[in-house]
Every structure is written in structure tokens, then in C-alpha cells.
Write a protein that holds these residues in place. Structure first.
Motif, PDB file in Angstrom:
ATOM      1  N   PRO A   1       1.341  -6.768   1.967  1.00 27.66           N
ATOM      2  CA  PRO A   1       1.435  -5.356   2.329  1.00 27.66           C
ATOM      3  C   PRO A   1       2.862  -4.819   2.151  1.00 27.66           C
ATOM      4  O   PRO A   1       3.822  -5.421   2.617  1.00 27.66           O
ATOM      5  CB  PRO A   1       1.041  -5.333   3.817  1.00 27.66           C
ATOM      6  CG  PRO A   1       0.482  -6.708   4.115  1.00 27.66           C
ATOM      7  CD  PRO A   1       1.149  -7.621   3.139  1.00 27.66           C
ATOM      8  N   LEU A   2       2.934  -3.674   1.468  1.00 25.81           N
ATOM      9  CA  LEU A   2       4.230  -3.031   1.206  1.00 25.81           C
ATOM     10  C   LEU A   2       4.299  -1.660   1.867  1.00 25.81           C
ATOM     11  O   LEU A   2       5.219  -0.888   1.595  1.00 25.81           O
ATOM     12  CB  LEU A   2       4.429  -2.861  -0.310  1.00 25.81           C
ATOM     13  CG  LEU A   2       4.200  -4.100  -1.188  1.00 25.81           C
ATOM     14  CD1 LEU A   2       4.361  -3.733  -2.662  1.00 25.81           C
ATOM     15  CD2 LEU A   2       5.166  -5.215  -0.802  1.00 25.81           C
ATOM     16  N   GLY A   3       3.300  -1.333   2.676  1.00 20.77           N
ATOM     17  CA  GLY A   3       3.255  -0.028   3.338  1.00 20.77           C
ATOM     18  C   GLY A   3       2.706  -0.196   4.741  1.00 20.77           C
ATOM     19  O   GLY A   3       2.650  -1.319   5.265  1.00 20.77           O
ATOM     20  N   PRO A   4       2.258   0.880   5.365  1.00 17.23           N
ATOM     21  CA  PRO A   4       1.621   0.764   6.683  1.00 17.23           C
ATOM     22  C   PRO A   4       0.431  -0.198   6.612  1.00 17.23           C
ATOM     23  O   PRO A   4      -0.234  -0.301   5.577  1.00 17.23           O
ATOM     24  CB  PRO A   4       1.171   2.199   6.980  1.00 17.23           C
ATOM     25  CG  PRO A   4       2.093   3.055   6.162  1.00 17.23           C
ATOM     26  CD  PRO A   4       2.370   2.275   4.910  1.00 17.23           C
ATOM     27  N   LEU A   5       0.146  -0.872   7.724  1.00 18.67           N
ATOM     28  CA  LEU A   5      -0.818  -1.983   7.704  1.00 18.67           C
ATOM     29  C   LEU A   5      -2.264  -1.542   7.947  1.00 18.67           C
ATOM     30  O   LEU A   5      -3.121  -2.367   8.299  1.00 18.67           O
ATOM     31  CB  LEU A   5      -0.371  -3.041   8.719  1.00 18.67           C
ATOM     32  CG  LEU A   5       0.898  -3.778   8.250  1.00 18.67           C
ATOM     33  CD1 LEU A   5       1.641  -4.414   9.416  1.00 18.67           C
ATOM     34  CD2 LEU A   5       0.553  -4.821   7.197  1.00 18.67           C
ATOM     35  N   THR A   6      -2.562  -0.278   7.719  1.00 23.10           N
ATOM     36  CA  THR A   6      -3.884   0.282   8.020  1.00 23.10           C
ATOM     37  C   THR A   6      -5.026  -0.427   7.299  1.00 23.10           C
ATOM     38  O   THR A   6      -6.053  -0.741   7.916  1.00 23.10           O
ATOM     39  CB  THR A   6      -3.903   1.780   7.637  1.00 23.10           C
ATOM     40  OG1 THR A   6      -2.657   2.380   7.993  1.00 23.10           O
ATOM     41  CG2 THR A   6      -5.044   2.495   8.332  1.00 23.10           C
ATOM     42  N   ASN A   7      -4.879  -0.658   5.996  1.00 23.85           N
ATOM     43  CA  ASN A   7      -5.973  -1.300   5.250  1.00 23.85           C
ATOM     44  C   ASN A   7      -6.233  -2.719   5.750  1.00 23.85           C
ATOM     45  O   ASN A   7      -7.382  -3.140   5.888  1.00 23.85           O
ATOM     46  CB  ASN A   7      -5.634  -1.378   3.751  1.00 23.85           C
ATOM     47  CG  ASN A   7      -5.740  -0.044   3.051  1.00 23.85           C
ATOM     48  OD1 ASN A   7      -6.354   0.896   3.555  1.00 23.85           O
ATOM     49  ND2 ASN A   7      -5.119   0.057   1.877  1.00 23.85           N
ATOM     50  N   ILE A   8      -5.170  -3.447   6.003  1.00 28.21           N
ATOM     51  CA  ILE A   8      -5.321  -4.854   6.411  1.00 28.21           C
ATOM     52  C   ILE A   8      -5.984  -4.912   7.792  1.00 28.21           C
ATOM     53  O   ILE A   8      -6.929  -5.674   8.008  1.00 28.21           O
ATOM     54  CB  ILE A   8      -3.941  -5.567   6.460  1.00 28.21           C
ATOM     55  CG1 ILE A   8      -3.143  -5.337   5.167  1.00 28.21           C
ATOM     56  CG2 ILE A   8      -4.121  -7.048   6.774  1.00 28.21           C
ATOM     57  CD1 ILE A   8      -3.719  -5.917   3.924  1.00 28.21           C
ATOM     58  N   ALA A   9      -5.501  -4.098   8.722  1.00 23.58           N
ATOM     59  CA  ALA A   9      -6.063  -4.117  10.076  1.00 23.58           C
ATOM     60  C   ALA A   9      -7.515  -3.653  10.062  1.00 23.58           C
ATOM     61  O   ALA A   9      -8.361  -4.205  10.780  1.00 23.58           O
ATOM     62  CB  ALA A   9      -5.226  -3.228  11.002  1.00 23.58           C
ATOM     63  N   THR A  10      -7.823  -2.668   9.245  1.00 25.04           N
ATOM     64  CA  THR A  10      -9.205  -2.178   9.163  1.00 25.04           C
ATOM     65  C   THR A  10     -10.123  -3.268   8.612  1.00 25.04           C
ATOM     66  O   THR A  10     -11.242  -3.469   9.103  1.00 25.04           O
ATOM     67  CB  THR A  10      -9.275  -0.917   8.279  1.00 25.04           C
ATOM     68  OG1 THR A  10      -8.356   0.043   8.803  1.00 25.04           O
ATOM     69  CG2 THR A  10     -10.672  -0.312   8.266  1.00 25.04           C
ATOM     70  N   ALA A  11      -9.640  -3.991   7.611  1.00 24.84           N
ATOM     71  CA  ALA A  11     -10.439  -5.099   7.056  1.00 24.84           C
ATOM     72  C   ALA A  11     -10.656  -6.175   8.130  1.00 24.84           C
ATOM     73  O   ALA A  11     -11.771  -6.697   8.263  1.00 24.84           O
ATOM     74  CB  ALA A  11      -9.733  -5.688   5.835  1.00 24.84           C
ATOM     75  N   PHE A  12      -9.636  -6.489   8.892  1.00 29.00           N
ATOM     76  CA  PHE A  12      -9.758  -7.528   9.928  1.00 29.00           C
ATOM     77  C   PHE A  12     -10.732  -7.088  11.026  1.00 29.00           C
ATOM     78  O   PHE A  12     -11.465  -7.890  11.585  1.00 29.00           O
ATOM     79  CB  PHE A  12      -8.388  -7.837  10.548  1.00 29.00           C
ATOM     80  CG  PHE A  12      -7.485  -8.684   9.683  1.00 29.00           C
ATOM     81  CD1 PHE A  12      -7.858  -9.052   8.399  1.00 29.00           C
ATOM     82  CD2 PHE A  12      -6.250  -9.121  10.154  1.00 29.00           C
ATOM     83  CE1 PHE A  12      -7.017  -9.826   7.591  1.00 29.00           C
ATOM     84  CE2 PHE A  12      -5.410  -9.901   9.365  1.00 29.00           C
ATOM     85  CZ  PHE A  12      -5.790 -10.252   8.089  1.00 29.00           C
ATOM     86  N   LYS A  13     -10.721  -5.767  11.323  1.00 34.89           N
ATOM     87  CA  LYS A  13     -11.633  -5.269  12.377  1.00 34.89           C
ATOM     88  C   LYS A  13     -13.076  -5.266  11.870  1.00 34.89           C
ATOM     89  O   LYS A  13     -14.008  -5.609  12.581  1.00 34.89           O
ATOM     90  CB  LYS A  13     -11.251  -3.831  12.773  1.00 34.89           C
ATOM     91  CG  LYS A  13     -10.051  -3.796  13.704  1.00 34.89           C
ATOM     92  CD  LYS A  13      -9.948  -2.551  14.556  1.00 34.89           C
ATOM     93  CE  LYS A  13     -10.293  -1.252  13.900  1.00 34.89           C
ATOM     94  NZ  LYS A  13     -10.163  -0.120  14.825  1.00 34.89           N
TER      95      LYS A  13
END
Ligand code: BDR
Ligand code: CA
Length: 313
Positions: A126-138
Motif C-alpha cells: 500500500p502506497l496510499g490510505p489503507l481503505t482498500n486493504i482494510a475493506t478486503a480484510f473486513k
């Protein structure tokens, strides 16, 4: 050793662009499975387009680029046009991309890829805000233990903050997402401002990019010319920090970097210190380490690597 499979999650951004170019130029070490764009430096509509512009600049129009989340989990989007310009990629005149945007949502691409590849074989960058990663984990908790490692740019300890007095931009934009990621149990390598503020593009280093005399070398020099005006004024430093390429350089030459295994927690409650990365650098809490927090780099080695690799494109 075979190339490491990675997904770059990004909000280009000139420094994101250089990080992507470095990855694409390094197939021996990096197998870029795809790019997911997120809202950050500029809105999603621009970051996904910029990611495609960069792939085309590099000569890799077949790279799958997906659009992900268009806003943070629980807060309004904060952007950084004051640093990166109106387009997010101000500086060079790059043509509008003709390569397609993939139809799948970026979050689903992350989930599907982690489920399809062997467990422990995909690294998230991740090179930006972690929104995509956290959404995938949720959305798909089963993928969390399948991630090999997360190598991210974000946070700060000794340098404290750049968007507020106590917070670095990527973490500040979506602190709830960062909290989910730092509590996930996935091994994390953090490139905070403490190290990226040592990766300064001095005039001589930018001249070396320009002297490549290729479309990529010239575009990188023009990107740096643009965004360094901000950092030179703000920090009175001899050049702009190349934050995000520290992530991809680490994958290629980890020995250029040094840091400490520490416990890192994210401030999500106080408006005053929102998004602060509270790193237990001195080990005073007794809490277990959840991240390798990088503090230093061999800057000359980093820029030599970057220049050598960009010359290949
Ligand atoms: C980070 O914020 C963005 O402006 C840069 O692209 C980098 O990812 C630095 O704080
Ligand atoms: Ca970025």
C-alpha cells in the motif's frame, strides 16, 4: 530466487508513480500481479487514471488496474492537491490512457487474488490510505492469514507528521482502516516519514534521471521538479522526499534499509492527534511488536538502484 508476487495499492501521486515504475522495471525481483487504486492524494477517478498513465508510460499497458474505494471507511476524504497538483500527477504532460480499467472492484481483485494464489505467497504494497486493504480484510477475513507480508508507506515517529502536526497523510486520511491493518496480525514493514525524509531528490539526483534522456527519465525528472517546490518551501530541504519508492526498493534491496521491530498503534479517537502512529520505539509498553518500523536507508544506494532500473524502461 523467484520474483515476489505483489499487489500495489496506490493513489498516484508522483512518488507513487516512481514506485510503480521501479516495480515494473524489476521483473527479476517483482511479479506485479495488479494495481488497485484508492482515493487519497486526489479522488479515485484521477488515481485510477493516473495509475494507467504510469503503466503506459512504462510500456506495460497489460498491467491490470482496478478502481477500489472512493472514500475512507468513516471520515470524509482529505486530498493533497497542494502537494501533487490538480491532477495528482502534475509536472509531465502524459497522454490520457487508452488501456482499459478492469471492471472488477479493486477490493474484490485483492480478495480473489489472495484466494487464488498459494497461501503466504502474495505481498501487499500500500502506497496510499489503507481503505482498500482494510475493506478486503473486513469482507473476507479468510484472506488475512494468506498474506505473505504488507510493506507500506505511512506513518511517522520521530518526524511526527506532515498533514497535521502529529499525523502522516496516508494514515491520517483513513485511520480506521490503518487500525484494522495494524491489528490484523499480518507481518508489516512500515516506511514512515522517518526514513522517506532521508530519500531526498537533490538536484544532482534529479539531473541523473533527466540524463537518461528517455520518456520515463524525463517524466520522472519533471514530476520531481513539480512536487519538490512544496517540500523545499516547507522543510527547507535540498529536495523532495521520494516516499513511496522506498516500498518497492525494499522488495528489491532490503539491505539498503534498517529499522526496529516495534509495537505500532493508530490513534482513532482524539481529533487533535487523529491518525498518529504511536510506535513504541523504546519498548516501554511491553506490547508485542507488530511491525518492522524502518528508520534509515542508504540514500546513495537507493538512488543508484532507482536510476539504474528506470534506465531499463
Ligand atoms: C504519502 O502521502 C502522499 O502524499 C504520498 O504519495 C505518500 O504516499 C506521504 O505522506
Ligand atoms: Ca501515495
Amino acid at each position: 530466487m523467484s520474483a515476489r508476487k505483489i499487489i500495489i495499492d496506490t493513489d498516484p501521486g508522483q512518488d507513487d508513480a516512481v514506485a510503480i515504475l521501479l516495480a515494473l522495471a524489476s521483473p527479476e525481483e517483482i511479479d506485479l500481479l495488479g494495481i488497485t487504486a484508492v482515493a487519497g492524494n486526489v479522488p479515485l477517478e484521477l488515481t485510477q487514471k493516473n495509475a494507467r498513465k504510469v503503466c503506459e508510460l512504462a510500456g506495460f499497458p497489460e498491467t491490470p488496474v482496478h478502481a477500489g474505494c472512493d472514500r475512507p471507511l468513516g471520515r470524509p476524504l482529505v486530498t493533497a492537491e497542494h502537494v501533487h497538483g490538480k491532477t495528482g500527477l502534475d509536472g509531465p504532460q502524459l497522454p490520457d490512457p487508452v488501456m482499459p480499467l478492469q471492471s472488477r472492484h479493486g477490493v474484490d481483485f485483492i480478495i480473489d487474488t489472495l484466494r487464488a494464489e498459494a497461501p503466504g505467497s502474495v505481498t501487499l504494497c500500500p502506497l496510499g490510505p489503507l481503505t482498500n486493504i482494510a475493506t478486503a480484510f473486513k469482507k473476507a477475513p479468510d484472506i488475512v492469514e494468506r498474506v505473505q507480508e504488507i510493506v507500506l508507506m505511512g506513518g511517522a515517529y520521530f518526524e511526527v507528521g506532515n498533514i497535521t502536526p502529529t499525523a502522516e497523510f496516508n494514515i491520517y486520511v483513513d485511520p480506521q482502516a490503518a487500525d484494522i491493518v495494524f491489528r490484523s496480525g499480518v507481518p508489516i514493514v512500515v516506511m514512515p516519514l522517518d526514513v522517506t525524509h532521508k530519500a531526498l531528490v537533490t538536484s544532482a539526483r534529479n539531473d541523473a534521471f533527466r540524463a537518461l534522456a528517455t520518456p520515463v527519465g524525463i517524466a520522472v525528472a519533471e514530476m520531481t521538479d513539480f512536487f519538490e517546490r512544496f517540500d523545499r518551501e516547507k522543510y527547507a530541504s535540498p529536495g523532495a522526499p521520494l516516499h513511496d519508492p522506498c516500498v518497492t526498493a525494499y522488495l528489491i534491496r532490503p539491505e539498503l534499509f534498517s529499522g526496529r521491530e516495534v509495537n505500532v498503534e493508530i490513534e482513532t479517537g482524539s481529533e487533535l492527534t487523529m491518525g498518529m502512529t504511536v510506535a513504541d520505539w523504546w519498548g516501554v509498553t511491553g506490547k508485542p511488536a507488530n511491525a518492522l518500523f524502518i528508520g534509515d536507508l542508504d540514500a546513495d544506494g537507493f538512488f543508484a538502484l532507482l536510476t539504474e532500473r528506470l534506465a531499463r524502461l
